[in-house]
Design a protein around this motif. Sequence first.
Motif, PDB file in Angstrom:
ATOM      1  N   VAL A  58     -30.394 -12.648  28.618  1.00  0.00           N
ATOM      2  CA  VAL A  58     -30.850 -13.112  29.923  1.00  0.00           C
ATOM      3  C   VAL A  58     -31.255 -11.895  30.748  1.00  0.00           C
ATOM      4  CG1 VAL A  58     -29.495 -15.222  29.916  1.00  0.00           C
ATOM      5  CG2 VAL A  58     -28.462 -13.113  30.704  1.00  0.00           C
ATOM      6  N   TYR A  98     -26.445 -22.031  33.966  1.00  0.00           N
ATOM      7  CA  TYR A  98     -26.637 -20.583  34.012  1.00  0.00           C
ATOM      8  C   TYR A  98     -25.866 -19.963  35.181  1.00  0.00           C
ATOM      9  CZ  TYR A  98     -28.989 -16.094  34.642  1.00  0.00           C
ATOM     10  OH  TYR A  98     -29.248 -14.766  34.808  1.00  0.00           O
ATOM     11  N   ALA A 257     -39.315 -21.821  22.339  1.00  0.00           N
ATOM     12  CA  ALA A 257     -39.194 -22.523  23.618  1.00  0.00           C
ATOM     13  C   ALA A 257     -39.435 -24.017  23.500  1.00  0.00           C
ATOM     14  CB  ALA A 257     -40.165 -21.922  24.626  1.00  0.00           C
ATOM     15  N   GLY A 275     -38.402 -18.885  29.249  1.00  0.00           N
ATOM     16  CA  GLY A 275     -38.410 -17.729  30.140  1.00  0.00           C
ATOM     17  C   GLY A 275     -39.661 -16.926  29.814  1.00  0.00           C
ATOM     18  N   PHE A 316     -39.778 -12.170  33.696  1.00  0.00           N
ATOM     19  CA  PHE A 316     -38.935 -13.258  33.210  1.00  0.00           C
ATOM     20  C   PHE A 316     -39.160 -14.398  34.187  1.00  0.00           C
ATOM     21  CE2 PHE A 316     -35.063 -15.749  32.824  1.00  0.00           C
ATOM     22  CZ  PHE A 316     -34.902 -15.818  31.448  1.00  0.00           C
ATOM     23  N   ARG A 357     -40.392 -17.324  26.032  1.00  0.00           N
ATOM     24  CA  ARG A 357     -39.188 -16.977  25.277  1.00  0.00           C
ATOM     25  C   ARG A 357     -38.187 -18.134  25.375  1.00  0.00           C
ATOM     26  NH1 ARG A 357     -39.535 -13.115  29.369  1.00  0.00           N
ATOM     27  NH2 ARG A 357     -40.535 -11.138  28.853  1.00  0.00           N
ATOM     28  N   CYS A 359     -34.672 -19.602  25.955  1.00  0.00           N
ATOM     29  CA  CYS A 359     -33.478 -19.074  26.619  1.00  0.00           C
ATOM     30  C   CYS A 359     -32.400 -20.145  26.772  1.00  0.00           C
ATOM     31  CB  CYS A 359     -33.849 -18.541  28.001  1.00  0.00           C
ATOM     32  SG  CYS A 359     -35.161 -17.303  27.954  1.00  0.00           S
ATOM     33  N   THR A 360     -31.175 -19.763  26.485  1.00  0.00           N
ATOM     34  CA  THR A 360     -30.021 -20.633  26.707  1.00  0.00           C
ATOM     35  C   THR A 360     -29.316 -20.196  27.991  1.00  0.00           C
ATOM     36  OG1 THR A 360     -28.520 -19.203  25.476  1.00  0.00           O
ATOM     37  CG2 THR A 360     -29.686 -20.902  24.212  1.00  0.00           C
ATOM     38  N   GLY A 363     -26.878 -17.069  27.410  1.00  0.00           N
ATOM     39  CA  GLY A 363     -27.386 -15.814  26.880  1.00  0.00           C
ATOM     40  C   GLY A 363     -27.198 -15.593  25.397  1.00  0.00           C
ATOM     41  N   GLY A 381     -33.254 -19.847  20.711  1.00  0.00           N
ATOM     42  CA  GLY A 381     -32.591 -19.416  21.936  1.00  0.00           C
ATOM     43  C   GLY A 381     -32.316 -17.931  22.025  1.00  0.00           C
ATOM     44  N   CYS A 383     -34.160 -15.678  23.424  1.00  0.00           N
ATOM     45  CA  CYS A 383     -34.687 -15.189  24.686  1.00  0.00           C
ATOM     46  C   CYS A 383     -35.455 -13.883  24.491  1.00  0.00           C
ATOM     47  CB  CYS A 383     -33.566 -15.056  25.708  1.00  0.00           C
ATOM     48  SG  CYS A 383     -34.140 -15.019  27.423  1.00  0.00           S
ATOM     49  N   ARG A 384     -35.095 -12.828  25.199  1.00  0.00           N
ATOM     50  CA  ARG A 384     -35.848 -11.575  25.137  1.00  0.00           C
ATOM     51  C   ARG A 384     -35.528 -10.742  23.896  1.00  0.00           C
ATOM     52  NH1 ARG A 384     -35.012  -8.464  30.580  1.00  0.00           N
ATOM     53  NH2 ARG A 384     -32.886  -8.543  29.828  1.00  0.00           N
TER      54      ARG A 384
END
Length: 418
Positions: A58, A98, A257, A275, A316, A357, A359-360, A363, A381, A383-384
Motif C-alpha cells: 500500500v 483499509y 485489478a 490503485g 497511487f 494495480r 490492491c487489498t 496490503g 492483490g 498492488c505496487r
Amino acid sequence: MATMAGEVLVIGGGYVGLHSAYRLHELGYRVKVYAGDLGRAASWGNAGIIHQGSITAVPEVMGLLKLLRLTLRRDSYVSIRPSFALREIGPRGWLTRYISEVRSGRIAAKARVLQRLLLESRGAWLDVIRREGLEAELNESGSIEVFAVRENFDHESEFRRRESAELGYRVEVLDGDQCREIEPLLSRQVVGGLFYPDDLWINPQRTIYSFADALRRKGVEVIERFVESVKVEDGRASVLTGNGKESPDVVIVCAGAWTRDVLRSAGFRVPVVAGRGYLAVTEPSEQRISRPVICADQRTIVGQTMAGEFRISSFFELSSPDAPPDSSKFERMRRWSVPVLPVLSGLKFKLTWVGSRPCTPDGLPVVGRIRGTENLYVAAGHCRLGATLSAATGVLVAAMVEGKEPEILKELSPERFS
C-alpha cells in the motif's frame, strides 16, 4: 519433469499469471493462459524494479491523519476519486477496511510477511530470465533512492538502517556527493540517498511479451483474450470463454485489478480494487543513468531502456480501472523528477499510459484456494509489488496446486476476508 498431472487454466497474463503458468508447466501440467490484453495490464507499465526493500504494498504505513492529509493535497502522489470513495466507504467497503488496518497498525505488522517472498523472488526471476533467455534488458546494478529534502532523508535513512538489519536485505546510506559519484546525472539538490545493491531492473514492456513468447515455445497456450465468467457447480469451477465452456482440473484467477469482478461472477467476494499508476516514456536520450532512480520526496521512479528512453512512473490513484486518466499527472511526474534528474526537462513524451494495480485493504496479496470449491484458486492483490513478488508467487502457486501447504499461505489466504 513430472508426468502429465492435469490441465490448468490461468486467468490473467500479468507477471503473476505467467510465472504461475511457467512453474506449473515445469511440473508437467498442461497449462492454458487467458492473458487478456498484454499491453493493457499493470505488468506492462510498471516501474520494473525487483526491489528488496519494499515491504509495503500500500502507499505508506503512516498515521491515519497524515494519510488523509496526503490524499486531500492536490499536489500529491496519492489520490482518491470521489466516485470510489462513495462506493467503498460502507461497512464492508474497501476504504473502511483499509482505514481500520491503518489505525490498528496491522498493515505494518503484516508487511513483514512480504519479506519472506521478497528474498525468494530475486533468485526466481533470475532463474527464469537466464534459463529462458528472456529479452528483459536486465540491469543488475541495484537501485538508488534519492532525497532533495533533508528531513525526509534523515527520517528514511534511520528507518532503513533499523529495518534492513531486522529483515535481512542490504542498503547503503550515501550522502549527496556519494550519490552523484555513482549516478553523475543527479543534481546538486540531492542531499542523500539509499543504495539497494541487490535490486534488479527489467524493461516491463519487453519482458512481458518475451515471457509470453517463451511460454508458447514451451507448449503453453497463451491466448490474448479475456474470459467471460467463472461458474461453480457442485464445488467445481468452469470457465466461460468466447469458444464456450471449459472445465479444466484447476482454475487459477490471476486477473489483477479485475480479480474481484472475475470471482464475483462465481459468487465470491474478494476485496481487490484498482490503485492506478501513471507512466510516461520519453524520447531516447544519449545521456544515461546506470540504474533506476527513485525520487523519494514525491515517489516517482525513473528507469531507462537500452534504447535510451526514460520511463517515469508514479501515483497511487484509487479509482475505477476504466475511469478516464487525469492527463495533468504526466507532466506533474516530470516536474517532481526534474529537481533531482535535470536531464528529463527537455525530453518529449512519446507514450503515456495508465494501469491498474490490484490492491487489498491489508496490503498483502491473496493467494489460496477459494473455500467451498475443489479446483478454484486465486493469486492476486500484489498492488505496487506485482513485478517484485510475482516470481516467488509463481513458485508458491505451483506448490499449492500440488497439494503442499507452505506456512505463508495461512497469512495470504482469502479466508481472512470472510
